[in-house]
Design an enzyme around this catalytic site. Structure first.
Site, PDB file in Angstrom:
ATOM      1  N   MET A  64     -10.119   3.026   1.450  1.00 47.58           N
ATOM      2  CA  MET A  64      -9.486   3.729   3.296  1.00 47.58           C
ATOM      3  C   MET A  64     -10.593   3.894   4.579  1.00 47.58           C
ATOM      4  O   MET A  64     -11.489   5.477   3.636  1.00 47.58           O
ATOM      5  CB  MET A  64      -8.787   4.735   3.165  1.00 47.58           C
ATOM      6  CG  MET A  64      -7.623   4.820   2.656  1.00 47.58           C
ATOM      7  SD  MET A  64      -6.181   3.679   3.532  1.00 47.58           S
ATOM      8  CE  MET A  64      -5.976   4.308   5.241  1.00 47.58           C
ATOM      9  N   HIS A  81       0.790  -1.357  -0.504  1.00 47.76           N
ATOM     10  CA  HIS A  81      -0.052   0.188  -0.094  1.00 47.76           C
ATOM     11  C   HIS A  81       1.186   1.323  -0.154  1.00 47.76           C
ATOM     12  O   HIS A  81       1.112   1.493   0.974  1.00 47.76           O
ATOM     13  CB  HIS A  81      -0.756   0.204   0.958  1.00 47.76           C
ATOM     14  CG  HIS A  81      -1.824   1.151   1.023  1.00 47.76           C
ATOM     15  ND1 HIS A  81      -2.352   1.215   2.764  1.00 47.76           N
ATOM     16  CD2 HIS A  81      -2.911   1.735   0.313  1.00 47.76           C
ATOM     17  CE1 HIS A  81      -2.900   2.589   1.889  1.00 47.76           C
ATOM     18  NE2 HIS A  81      -3.406   2.997   1.536  1.00 47.76           N
TER      19      HIS A  81
HETATM   20  C1  DX5 Z   1      -3.595   3.949   8.339  1.00 51.71           C
HETATM   21  C2  DX5 Z   1      -2.814   1.981   7.551  1.00 51.71           C
HETATM   22  C3  DX5 Z   1      -3.534   1.348   7.416  1.00 51.71           C
HETATM   23  C4  DX5 Z   1      -3.577   1.081   8.916  1.00 51.71           C
HETATM   24  C5  DX5 Z   1      -4.072   0.181   9.621  1.00 51.71           C
HETATM   25  O1  DX5 Z   1      -1.805   4.871   7.572  1.00 51.71           O
HETATM   26  O2  DX5 Z   1      -2.686   2.526   6.079  1.00 51.71           O
HETATM   27  O3  DX5 Z   1      -2.836  -0.091   6.565  1.00 51.71           O
HETATM   28  O4  DX5 Z   1      -1.785   0.426   9.174  1.00 51.71           O
HETATM   29  O5  DX5 Z   1      -3.942  -0.278  11.108  1.00 51.71           O
HETATM   30  P1  DX5 Z   1      -5.494  -0.444  11.986  1.00 51.71           P
HETATM   31  O6  DX5 Z   1      -6.421  -1.669  11.254  1.00 51.71           O
HETATM   32  O7  DX5 Z   1      -5.053  -0.091  12.989  1.00 51.71           O
HETATM   33  O8  DX5 Z   1      -6.499   0.695  11.306  1.00 51.71           O
HETATM   34 ZN    ZN Z   2      -2.836   0.632   4.535  1.00 55.02          ZN
END
Ligand code: DX5
Ligand code: ZN
Length: 217
Positions: free
Chosen positions: A135, A64
């Protein structure tokens, strides 16, 4: 539902041991959050770290890219043979060309969008990509609260995708209380950071998410 634990939420100083504990028959993908300190204010890790992760685990990588100028970053991940390389629609004026660049290497192309970006913006891109990452928090950190409007955004996206072979991934604030509803709406892959890495054994946490998903909503 497949689960992709975000290693951003793991102890990154002890990743070798963390990777050794992960069971490839339980954990479907490993989510790598690449942040450049520009597209998002935070800085995480890049392709060198991703290479170490690849060396330490047989689980396919889910990359990502939360970076500006994704055209410069994407090729750095080609030889890691990831399951998918995902860039942000907000970071490029050439989303179709980027998807082609990834697909030409025989890899899946993913496109992501922030919670404030209208779903309709993906319409011209859906024929070019294999996956959309929705997101469900603003990108930057793990451990944030799931934004409730994300359910409706997944519903809109599912309708926009129609019969195309495009997978839906959700990322941010996923836990055992919201995952079943996400599954019902058609999410194929859930990223989970803090849920997987706080609260004991990561395999058990992934199993708990899958179990919660098959429970009635
Ligand atoms: C945020 C990231 C996510 C994050 C998810 O910028 O893209 O992948 O690490 O973590 P949780 O599940 O704790 O929201
Ligand atoms: Zn992510």
């Amino acid at each position: 539902m497949r689960i992709s634990p975000s290693i951003l939420a793991a102890d990154l100083t002890d990743l070798k041991r963390t990777l050794e504990t992960m069971d490839a028959s339980v954990v479907d993908l490993l989510h790598l959050d690449v942040m450049d300190g520009h597209f998002v204010p935070q800085l995480s890790f890049g392709e060198a770290y991703a290479r170490s992760v690849k060396a330490g685990s047989a689980i396919p990588l889910d990359v990502h890219l939360m970076v500006s100028r994704p055209e410069l970053e994407i090729p750095k991940y080609f030889d890691l043979d990831p399951y998918v390389i995902t860039y942000h629609i907000e970071a490029t004026d050439f989303p179709i060309r980027l998807a082609q660049l990834i697909r030409e290497r025989g890899l899946r192309a993913g496109v992501s969008l922030n919670p404030g970006t209208p779903i309709e913006r993906l319409a011209p891109v859906l024929d070019a990509v294999d996956l959309v990452l929705v997101m469900s928090v603003e990108p930057g950190f793990y451990g944030q609260k799931f934004i409730e409007t994300s359910y409706d955004r997944v519903r809109q996206l599912k309708a926009l995708i129609g019969g195309r072979p495009v997978e839906i991934q959700i990322d941010g604030g996923v836990n055992d209380r919201n995952i079943a509803r996400l599954g019902e709406l058609g999410v194929d892959i859930a990223v989970a950071g803090s849920y997987c890495f706080t609260g004991g054994d990561v395999n058990a946490r992934v199993r708990a998410l899958k179990a919660a998903c098959s429970a009635p909503v």
